[in-house]
Design an enzyme around this catalytic site. Structure first.
Site: not given
Ligand code: FPP
Length: 227
Positions: A17, A65
């Site tokens: 995250d 998501n």
């Molecule tokens: C959380 O950060 C991340 C995600 C929901 C997406 C996870 C995806 C990746 C790390 C890319 C790599 C993984 C793969 C499988 C290609 P957020 O967007 O929720 O961050 P925030 O809480 O700061 O908004």
């Protein structure tokens, strides 16, 4: 815990995250945050398995998501297929078996194909461990689907125990989670491996996912025994 060494967790689950906040701090787009969060994934994975962890499950895309903007979702899908293309040989060289945990329904054909190809290509290479990617995954959805499959088999209620339920989850055959790590500072489980984490230790680190390195991994694993 690891059967050979109780100081090492056998199964680690990882909630990545903080990509969005990382991007905001750097005046970048959320997509750039996800890209930064993808670039170091290979080295983080390698650190876990080099340390002796035998199962690593990470949360790439949750059922929740789908509520994100379509452009962000498409970006994550594209990152996934590109990562699989570029990392497949690395996973094979590391002698890891890859499995997808989650529903294939609703995912675009290209994403489904990438996941299935990666599973097929690594099916017999589990010498160094099992890498599970939760993608289009939610624990409630998983338990719901398992329940339906059990009902469809017409099993009598007396024949249903905890093992039967475990065997019908996406994680069938994978041991329970010993250590759950969440980056980005929040202390929530977010519908991740709820059934499998009954006895898991939980670490929430303030480090945002794109800044999380192998050194962070080693630091957490070194302190596992004192938790
Ligand atoms: C959380 O950060 C991340 C995600 C929901 C997406 C996870 C995806 C990746 C790390 C890319 C790599 C993984 C793969 C499988 C290609 P957020 O967007 O929720 O961050 P925030 O809480 O700061 O908004």
């Amino acid at each position: 815990m690891n059967e050979l060494n109780p100081k090492i967790p056998n199964h680690v689950a990882l909630i990545m995250d903080g990509n969005g906040r990382w991007a905001t701090q750097k005046n970048k787009t959320r997509s750039e945050g996800h890209l930064a969060g993808t670039n170091h994934l290979g080295s983080v994975i390698e650190t876990f398995f080099n340390y002796g962890v035998s199962h690593l499950s990470f949360y790439g895309f949750s059922t929740e998501n789908w509520n994100r903007p379509k452009s962000e979702i498409i970006g994550i899908f594209s990152l996934l297929t590109k990562s699989i293309d570029s990392e497949l040989q690395h996973i094979i060289d590391m002698k890891l078996k890859f499995i997808h945990i989650g529903s294939k329904q609703r995912l675009p054909g290209k994403v489904r194909k990438s996941l299935v190809d990666m599973e097929r290509s690594t099916k017999f290479s589990d010498a160094n461990g099992v890498l599970s990617l939760a993608f289009n995954y939610g624990s409630r959805q998983e338990i719901l689907e398992a329940t339906k499959r059990i009902i469809d088999k017409n099993l009598k209620s007396i024949a249903i125990d905890k093992n039967v339920i475990s065997e019908h989850l996406y994680t069938a055959g994978i041991p329970d989670v010993d250590l759950l790590i969440r980056t980005g500072g929040e202390k929530r489980i977010s519908n991740f491996l709820l059934w499998q984490s009954v006895d898991a230790k939980f670490v929430s680190t303030d480090t945002l996912w794109p800044d999380f390195t192998g050194q962070h991994v080693e630091c957490i694993l070194n302190s596992y025994n004192q938790m």
